[in-house]
Design a protein around this motif. Structure first.
Motif, PDB file in Angstrom:
ATOM      1  N   THR A 102       0.848  -1.188   0.000  1.00  0.00           N
ATOM      2  CA  THR A 102       0.000   0.000   0.000  1.00  0.00           C
ATOM      3  C   THR A 102       0.884   1.239   0.000  1.00  0.00           C
ATOM      4  N   PHE A 103       0.317   2.331  -0.368  1.00  0.00           N
ATOM      5  CA  PHE A 103       1.015   3.610  -0.343  1.00  0.00           C
ATOM      6  C   PHE A 103       1.500   3.914   1.070  1.00  0.00           C
ATOM      7  N   GLU A 104       0.606   3.707   2.043  1.00  0.00           N
ATOM      8  CA  GLU A 104       0.935   4.018   3.433  1.00  0.00           C
ATOM      9  C   GLU A 104       2.109   3.176   3.943  1.00  0.00           C
ATOM     10  N   ARG A 108       7.006   5.783   2.245  1.00  0.00           N
ATOM     11  CA  ARG A 108       7.877   6.505   3.170  1.00  0.00           C
ATOM     12  C   ARG A 108       7.461   7.958   3.358  1.00  0.00           C
ATOM     13  N   LEU A 109       6.200   8.244   3.008  1.00  0.00           N
ATOM     14  CA  LEU A 109       5.666   9.587   3.197  1.00  0.00           C
ATOM     15  C   LEU A 109       4.668   9.579   4.347  1.00  0.00           C
ATOM     16  N   ASP A 110       4.547  10.707   5.003  1.00  0.00           N
ATOM     17  CA  ASP A 110       3.643  10.855   6.136  1.00  0.00           C
ATOM     18  C   ASP A 110       2.194  10.736   5.668  1.00  0.00           C
TER      19      ASP A 110
END
Length: 163
Positions: A102-104, A108-110
């Motif tokens: 998944t993106f989350e 590695r982005l908040d």
């Protein structure tokens, strides 16, 4: 779109991005596109918020009945994904899913600042590139995305008729 195999969906989303390219995008165009989206949503009784950005500048924002400040936060998070990846927030999220993550989990982005959920689409000008984004929040992510695509298609059709 939600029952579509991820490979087929990715191809469809990528085709939309190749096809939905503008010849220009002015402040007045932002008003016309935003108003079109609001009129479409209002006519269907959809509780959405709409925002259009060109670079860092917010050119259009409207929230229909049934929305809240939470929708505005989603709009900002989706805009940031488009700005960072130069692709629709839905396409970005589905690309991560196609890789089995998944993106989350993997970007590695908040997740408090970025949301790779459907609803934000790049405003890409022919021979220029991405200059901003248009976003909707309030529906299921595939429906947010579909509403934006439908509005962009109509917006481009109207521009062709005027030229």
């Amino acid at each position: 779109m939600s029952d579509t195999p991820v490979e087929t969906l990715l191809a469809e989303l990528e085709e939309q991005e190749r096809r939905l390219v503008l010849s220009r995008f002015t402040h007045d165009d932002a008003w016309r596109l935003g108003s079109l989206l609001v009129d479409m949503a209002r006519g269907r009784g959809l509780p959405v918020a709409v925002a259009i950005r060109r670079g860092a500048q917010l050119l259009f924002h409207h929230a229909l009945e049934g929305t809240s400040a939470e929708n505005d936060a989603w709009l900002e998070r989706k805009h940031r994904v488009v700005e960072r990846y130069a692709a629709s927030s839905y396409l970005v999220g589905r690309r991560f899913v196609a890789r089995g993550t998944t993106f989350e989990e993997s970007s590695r982005l908040d997740p408090g600042a970025y949301a790779a959920h459907g609803g934000a689409f790049p405003l890409r000008i022919h021979r220029v590139g991405v200059v901003g984004s248009v976003a909707v929040s309030g529906l299921r992510q595939a429906d947010d995305h579909a509403l934006v695509v439908e509005a962009l298609e109509q917006f481009l059709d109207e521009d062709l008729e005027q030229d």
